[in-house]
Design a protein around this motif. Structure first.
Motif, mmCIF file in Angstrom:
data_model
loop_
_atom_site.group_PDB
_atom_site.id
_atom_site.type_symbol
_atom_site.label_atom_id
_atom_site.label_comp_id
_atom_site.label_asym_id
_atom_site.label_seq_id
_atom_site.Cartn_x
_atom_site.Cartn_y
_atom_site.Cartn_z
ATOM 1 N N PRO A 127 -65.323 38.579 67.397
ATOM 2 C CA PRO A 127 -66.695 37.826 66.973
ATOM 3 C C PRO A 127 -66.216 36.253 66.557
ATOM 4 O O PRO A 127 -67.112 35.506 67.350
ATOM 5 N N LEU A 128 -65.218 35.920 65.853
ATOM 6 C CA LEU A 128 -64.916 34.365 65.882
ATOM 7 C C LEU A 128 -64.638 33.724 67.276
ATOM 8 O O LEU A 128 -65.041 32.742 67.310
ATOM 9 N N ILE A 129 -63.868 34.386 67.941
ATOM 10 C CA ILE A 129 -63.540 33.927 69.268
ATOM 11 C C ILE A 129 -64.291 33.919 70.331
ATOM 12 O O ILE A 129 -64.726 32.697 70.734
ATOM 13 N N GLY A 130 -65.147 34.893 70.274
ATOM 14 C CA GLY A 130 -66.499 34.943 71.186
ATOM 15 C C GLY A 130 -67.685 33.893 70.784
ATOM 16 O O GLY A 130 -68.088 33.036 71.428
ATOM 17 N N GLY A 131 -67.736 33.640 69.297
ATOM 18 C CA GLY A 131 -68.757 32.525 68.995
ATOM 19 C C GLY A 131 -67.993 31.240 69.412
ATOM 20 O O GLY A 131 -68.874 30.213 69.289
ATOM 21 N N THR A 132 -66.877 30.941 69.036
ATOM 22 C CA THR A 132 -66.140 29.894 69.155
ATOM 23 C C THR A 132 -66.342 29.112 70.827
ATOM 24 O O THR A 132 -67.020 28.403 71.167
ATOM 25 N N ILE A 133 -66.119 30.294 71.816
ATOM 26 C CA ILE A 133 -66.523 29.816 73.028
ATOM 27 C C ILE A 133 -68.103 29.729 73.415
ATOM 28 O O ILE A 133 -68.193 28.847 73.954
ATOM 29 N N GLY A 134 -68.766 30.613 72.662
ATOM 30 C CA GLY A 134 -70.189 30.268 72.790
ATOM 31 C C GLY A 134 -70.763 29.092 72.373
ATOM 32 O O GLY A 134 -71.538 28.153 73.146
ATOM 33 N N VAL A 135 -70.388 28.465 71.150
ATOM 34 C CA VAL A 135 -70.573 27.260 70.858
ATOM 35 C C VAL A 135 -69.949 25.975 71.697
ATOM 36 O O VAL A 135 -70.776 25.155 71.941
ATOM 37 N N GLN A 136 -68.601 26.354 72.179
ATOM 38 C CA GLN A 136 -68.026 25.084 72.816
ATOM 39 C C GLN A 136 -69.022 25.148 74.233
ATOM 40 O O GLN A 136 -69.107 24.009 74.763
ATOM 41 N N LEU A 137 -69.225 26.014 74.886
ATOM 42 C CA LEU A 137 -70.099 26.261 76.108
ATOM 43 C C LEU A 137 -71.341 25.410 75.992
ATOM 44 O O LEU A 137 -71.869 24.761 76.639
ATOM 45 N N LEU A 138 -72.130 25.835 75.063
ATOM 46 C CA LEU A 138 -73.409 25.286 74.376
ATOM 47 C C LEU A 138 -73.338 23.827 74.332
ATOM 48 O O LEU A 138 -74.001 23.018 74.760
ATOM 49 N N ALA A 139 -72.390 23.206 73.594
ATOM 50 C CA ALA A 139 -72.098 22.001 73.361
ATOM 51 C C ALA A 139 -71.762 21.068 74.505
ATOM 52 O O ALA A 139 -72.254 19.965 74.665
ATOM 53 N N CYS A 140 -70.786 21.682 75.294
ATOM 54 C CA CYS A 140 -70.403 20.867 76.602
ATOM 55 C C CYS A 140 -71.543 20.938 77.474
ATOM 56 O O CYS A 140 -71.569 19.978 78.395
#
Length: 116
Positions: free
Chosen positions: A43-56
């Motif tokens: 969940p931490l890895i998936g959440g990190t990728i999700g936040v990164q994709l949203l921000a970028c």
């Protein structure tokens, strides 16, 4: 402002890489396999990728976001492994830096959404 958002989003990769490193057996750390750790890190890895994709994607568009996040994980992972093989004590610091960058990215996203 968009460049700052993307920079912190890319730096957040360190938190996900540190979680992945703790979850899988790592030769540099002499770990043994533990599948339960991967379930807690996912969940931490998936959440990190999700936040990164949203921000970028908010900063530069979806195509640029996918390429930026992919390159951040690829280049960050390569450098992370190189540093970890030489200095295993860098793991806690990379985790702290990655989580701090993820927090700053979240705050910048909140600021972006509050202005629009």
């Amino acid at each position: 402002m968009n460049t700052v958002i993307m920079m912190f989003a890319c730096l957040a990769t360190l938190g996900g890489l540190a979680a992945w490193c703790r979850a899988v057996p790592t030769r540099a750390l002499g770990d043994t396999p533990a599948p339960a750790r991967l379930r807690t890190a996912a969940p931490l890895i998936g959440g990190t990728i999700g936040v990164q994709l949203l921000a970028c994607s908010l900063a530069a568009g979806m195509a640029a976001a996918v390429v930026t996040v992919w390159c951040a994980w690829l280049a960050g992972g390569l450098l992370f492994v190189a540093v970890l093989n030489g200095h295993p004590a860098a793991l806690p610091w990379s985790e702290r830096i990655g989580r701090a960058a993820l927090l700053v990215t979240g705050l910048l996203l909140a600021r972006h959404f509050s202005q629009h």
